[in-house]
Design a protein around this motif. Sequence first.
Motif, PDB file in Angstrom:
ATOM      1  N   SER A  22       0.828  -1.212   0.000  1.00  0.00           N
ATOM      2  CA  SER A  22       0.000   0.000   0.000  1.00  0.00           C
ATOM      3  C   SER A  22       0.859   1.258   0.000  1.00  0.00           C
ATOM      4  CB  SER A  22      -0.977  -0.002   1.172  1.00  0.00           C
ATOM      5  OG  SER A  22      -0.289  -0.072   2.397  1.00  0.00           O
ATOM      6  N   ARG A  23       1.983   1.239   0.702  1.00  0.00           N
ATOM      7  CA  ARG A  23       2.872   2.411   0.709  1.00  0.00           C
ATOM      8  C   ARG A  23       3.452   2.647  -0.682  1.00  0.00           C
ATOM      9  NH1 ARG A  23       8.691   3.289   1.782  1.00  0.00           N
ATOM     10  NH2 ARG A  23       8.887   5.529   2.034  1.00  0.00           N
ATOM     11  N   LEU A  24       3.907   1.585  -1.329  1.00  0.00           N
ATOM     12  CA  LEU A  24       4.490   1.741  -2.663  1.00  0.00           C
ATOM     13  C   LEU A  24       3.441   2.176  -3.673  1.00  0.00           C
ATOM     14  CD1 LEU A  24       6.896  -1.332  -2.748  1.00  0.00           C
ATOM     15  CD2 LEU A  24       7.468   1.075  -2.335  1.00  0.00           C
ATOM     16  N   LEU A  25       2.256   1.584  -3.617  1.00  0.00           N
ATOM     17  CA  LEU A  25       1.197   1.950  -4.555  1.00  0.00           C
ATOM     18  C   LEU A  25       0.737   3.385  -4.362  1.00  0.00           C
ATOM     19  CD1 LEU A  25      -0.747  -1.411  -4.426  1.00  0.00           C
ATOM     20  CD2 LEU A  25       0.608  -0.530  -6.352  1.00  0.00           C
ATOM     21  N   ALA A  26       0.818   3.891  -3.140  1.00  0.00           N
ATOM     22  CA  ALA A  26       0.434   5.281  -2.875  1.00  0.00           C
ATOM     23  C   ALA A  26       1.391   6.262  -3.546  1.00  0.00           C
ATOM     24  CB  ALA A  26       0.399   5.537  -1.371  1.00  0.00           C
ATOM     25  N   CYS A  27       2.590   5.806  -3.858  1.00  0.00           N
ATOM     26  CA  CYS A  27       3.573   6.678  -4.525  1.00  0.00           C
ATOM     27  C   CYS A  27       3.212   6.931  -5.983  1.00  0.00           C
ATOM     28  CB  CYS A  27       4.968   6.051  -4.456  1.00  0.00           C
ATOM     29  SG  CYS A  27       5.680   6.065  -2.808  1.00  0.00           S
ATOM     30  N   GLY A  28       2.533   5.998  -6.617  1.00  0.00           N
ATOM     31  CA  GLY A  28       2.154   6.170  -8.020  1.00  0.00           C
ATOM     32  C   GLY A  28       2.522   4.976  -8.870  1.00  0.00           C
ATOM     33  N   ALA A  29       2.901   5.261 -10.111  1.00  0.00           N
ATOM     34  CA  ALA A  29       3.179   4.224 -11.106  1.00  0.00           C
ATOM     35  C   ALA A  29       4.361   3.356 -10.692  1.00  0.00           C
ATOM     36  CB  ALA A  29       3.452   4.865 -12.461  1.00  0.00           C
ATOM     37  N   ASP A  57       7.054   5.971 -10.548  1.00  0.00           N
ATOM     38  CA  ASP A  57       7.371   6.697  -9.318  1.00  0.00           C
ATOM     39  C   ASP A  57       8.071   5.749  -8.354  1.00  0.00           C
ATOM     40  OD1 ASP A  57       5.990   9.216  -9.993  1.00  0.00           O
ATOM     41  OD2 ASP A  57       4.232   7.907 -10.031  1.00  0.00           O
ATOM     42  N   VAL A  58       7.818   4.469  -8.564  1.00  0.00           N
ATOM     43  CA  VAL A  58       8.476   3.391  -7.828  1.00  0.00           C
ATOM     44  C   VAL A  58       9.167   2.511  -8.864  1.00  0.00           C
ATOM     45  CG1 VAL A  58       8.135   1.341  -6.383  1.00  0.00           C
ATOM     46  CG2 VAL A  58       6.729   3.386  -6.010  1.00  0.00           C
ATOM     47  N   VAL A  59      10.429   2.179  -8.626  1.00  0.00           N
ATOM     48  CA  VAL A  59      11.159   1.287  -9.519  1.00  0.00           C
ATOM     49  C   VAL A  59      11.558   0.051  -8.720  1.00  0.00           C
ATOM     50  CG1 VAL A  59      13.224   0.994 -10.937  1.00  0.00           C
ATOM     51  CG2 VAL A  59      12.001   3.178 -10.959  1.00  0.00           C
ATOM     52  N   ILE A  60      11.085  -1.099  -9.208  1.00  0.00           N
ATOM     53  CA  ILE A  60      11.457  -2.376  -8.603  1.00  0.00           C
ATOM     54  C   ILE A  60      12.451  -3.016  -9.554  1.00  0.00           C
ATOM     55  CG2 ILE A  60      10.677  -4.628  -7.827  1.00  0.00           C
ATOM     56  CD1 ILE A  60       7.936  -3.325  -7.260  1.00  0.00           C
ATOM     57  N   GLN A  61      13.668  -3.108  -9.117  1.00  0.00           N
ATOM     58  CA  GLN A  61      14.777  -3.574  -9.947  1.00  0.00           C
ATOM     59  C   GLN A  61      15.093  -5.023  -9.595  1.00  0.00           C
ATOM     60  OE1 GLN A  61      18.718  -2.027  -8.966  1.00  0.00           O
ATOM     61  NE2 GLN A  61      18.706  -0.989 -10.934  1.00  0.00           N
ATOM     62  N   SER A  62      15.233  -5.862 -10.614  1.00  0.00           N
ATOM     63  CA  SER A  62      15.601  -7.257 -10.381  1.00  0.00           C
ATOM     64  C   SER A  62      16.330  -7.804 -11.595  1.00  0.00           C
ATOM     65  CB  SER A  62      14.354  -8.108 -10.106  1.00  0.00           C
ATOM     66  OG  SER A  62      13.511  -8.130 -11.243  1.00  0.00           O
ATOM     67  N   GLY A  63      16.992  -8.929 -11.404  1.00  0.00           N
ATOM     68  CA  GLY A  63      17.666  -9.582 -12.517  1.00  0.00           C
ATOM     69  C   GLY A  63      16.694 -10.457 -13.274  1.00  0.00           C
ATOM     70  N   GLY A  64      16.877 -10.552 -14.567  1.00  0.00           N
ATOM     71  CA  GLY A  64      16.038 -11.424 -15.372  1.00  0.00           C
ATOM     72  C   GLY A  64      16.636 -12.813 -15.468  1.00  0.00           C
ATOM     73  N   ALA A  65      15.871 -13.724 -15.993  1.00  0.00           N
ATOM     74  CA  ALA A  65      16.333 -15.104 -16.115  1.00  0.00           C
ATOM     75  C   ALA A  65      17.516 -15.225 -17.061  1.00  0.00           C
ATOM     76  CB  ALA A  65      15.187 -15.982 -16.598  1.00  0.00           C
ATOM     77  N   SER A  66      17.588 -14.332 -18.058  1.00  0.00           N
ATOM     78  CA  SER A  66      18.655 -14.446 -19.047  1.00  0.00           C
ATOM     79  C   SER A  66      19.889 -13.620 -18.706  1.00  0.00           C
ATOM     80  CB  SER A  66      18.125 -14.010 -20.423  1.00  0.00           C
ATOM     81  OG  SER A  66      17.740 -12.655 -20.374  1.00  0.00           O
ATOM     82  N   SER A  67      19.828 -12.848 -17.612  1.00  0.00           N
ATOM     83  CA  SER A  67      20.943 -11.975 -17.284  1.00  0.00           C
ATOM     84  C   SER A  67      21.022 -11.749 -15.781  1.00  0.00           C
ATOM     85  CB  SER A  67      20.753 -10.628 -17.994  1.00  0.00           C
ATOM     86  OG  SER A  67      21.690  -9.692 -17.518  1.00  0.00           O
ATOM     87  N   ALA A  68      22.220 -11.611 -15.290  1.00  0.00           N
ATOM     88  CA  ALA A  68      22.399 -11.288 -13.876  1.00  0.00           C
ATOM     89  C   ALA A  68      22.282  -9.790 -13.640  1.00  0.00           C
ATOM     90  CB  ALA A  68      23.756 -11.781 -13.398  1.00  0.00           C
ATOM     91  N   ALA A  69      22.303  -9.003 -14.725  1.00  0.00           N
ATOM     92  CA  ALA A  69      22.216  -7.550 -14.591  1.00  0.00           C
ATOM     93  C   ALA A  69      20.838  -7.156 -14.071  1.00  0.00           C
ATOM     94  CB  ALA A  69      22.472  -6.891 -15.941  1.00  0.00           C
ATOM     95  N   LEU A  70      20.817  -6.167 -13.186  1.00  0.00           N
ATOM     96  CA  LEU A  70      19.551  -5.686 -12.655  1.00  0.00           C
ATOM     97  C   LEU A  70      18.892  -4.759 -13.660  1.00  0.00           C
ATOM     98  CD1 LEU A  70      20.516  -5.017  -8.942  1.00  0.00           C
ATOM     99  CD2 LEU A  70      19.315  -6.977  -9.884  1.00  0.00           C
ATOM    100  N   SER A  71      17.583  -4.860 -13.763  1.00  0.00           N
ATOM    101  CA  SER A  71      16.814  -4.069 -14.699  1.00  0.00           C
ATOM    102  C   SER A  71      15.516  -3.655 -14.019  1.00  0.00           C
ATOM    103  CB  SER A  71      16.513  -4.915 -15.940  1.00  0.00           C
ATOM    104  OG  SER A  71      15.676  -4.233 -16.827  1.00  0.00           O
ATOM    105  N   PRO A  72      14.979  -2.508 -14.318  1.00  0.00           N
ATOM    106  CA  PRO A  72      15.529  -1.432 -15.129  1.00  0.00           C
ATOM    107  C   PRO A  72      16.734  -0.800 -14.433  1.00  0.00           C
ATOM    108  CG  PRO A  72      13.479  -0.719 -14.089  1.00  0.00           C
ATOM    109  CD  PRO A  72      13.678  -2.166 -13.737  1.00  0.00           C
ATOM    110  N   PRO A  73      17.479   0.038 -15.152  1.00  0.00           N
ATOM    111  CA  PRO A  73      18.645   0.687 -14.544  1.00  0.00           C
ATOM    112  C   PRO A  73      18.249   1.506 -13.318  1.00  0.00           C
ATOM    113  CG  PRO A  73      18.592   1.065 -16.901  1.00  0.00           C
ATOM    114  CD  PRO A  73      17.285   0.425 -16.534  1.00  0.00           C
ATOM    115  N   ALA A  74      19.179   1.648 -12.391  1.00  0.00           N
ATOM    116  CA  ALA A  74      18.913   2.457 -11.194  1.00  0.00           C
ATOM    117  C   ALA A  74      18.610   3.890 -11.615  1.00  0.00           C
ATOM    118  CB  ALA A  74      20.115   2.427 -10.258  1.00  0.00           C
ATOM    119  N   PRO A  75      17.483   4.414 -11.185  1.00  0.00           N
ATOM    120  CA  PRO A  75      17.100   5.762 -11.604  1.00  0.00           C
ATOM    121  C   PRO A  75      17.843   6.848 -10.828  1.00  0.00           C
ATOM    122  CG  PRO A  75      15.403   4.800 -10.218  1.00  0.00           C
ATOM    123  CD  PRO A  75      16.459   3.758 -10.388  1.00  0.00           C
ATOM    124  N   ALA A  76      18.374   7.812 -11.538  1.00  0.00           N
ATOM    125  CA  ALA A  76      19.081   8.926 -10.902  1.00  0.00           C
ATOM    126  C   ALA A  76      18.096   9.755 -10.083  1.00  0.00           C
ATOM    127  CB  ALA A  76      19.745   9.797 -11.956  1.00  0.00           C
TER     128      ALA A  76
END
Length: 97
Positions: A22-29, A57-76
């Motif tokens: 609920s806290r994250l959803l209150a932030c927006g998209a 407004d909230v970015v949930i970053q995680s690695g995909g099955a095909s890559s260890a890199a986190l996505s989406p990129p960390a937002p400035a």
Amino acid sequence: ARLQAGVRADLVTAVRNAGGASRLLACGAIETNPSEAPLAAWTLGVPLRRTESDRGDVVIQSGGASSAALSPPAPAGYRLVAATQRVRVFVRPTCAG
């Protein structure tokens, strides 16, 4: 399957540590790794379209099955509010949630 189970467990923990759905959803998209959008939607208890923003407004970053890199990129300029081994959650500085 083991990787996906780890991401699922980390996502649940990260959402809880960020103050809950609920806290994250209150932030927006919500923006997340496209391959993890269904899991994020399920974890947050929302329709899939709520986790498919490309400028969240909230970015949930995680690695995909095909890559260890986190996505989406960390937002400035966003604040890191939760981190686990496989998942990081960022919010805009204006989000009081």
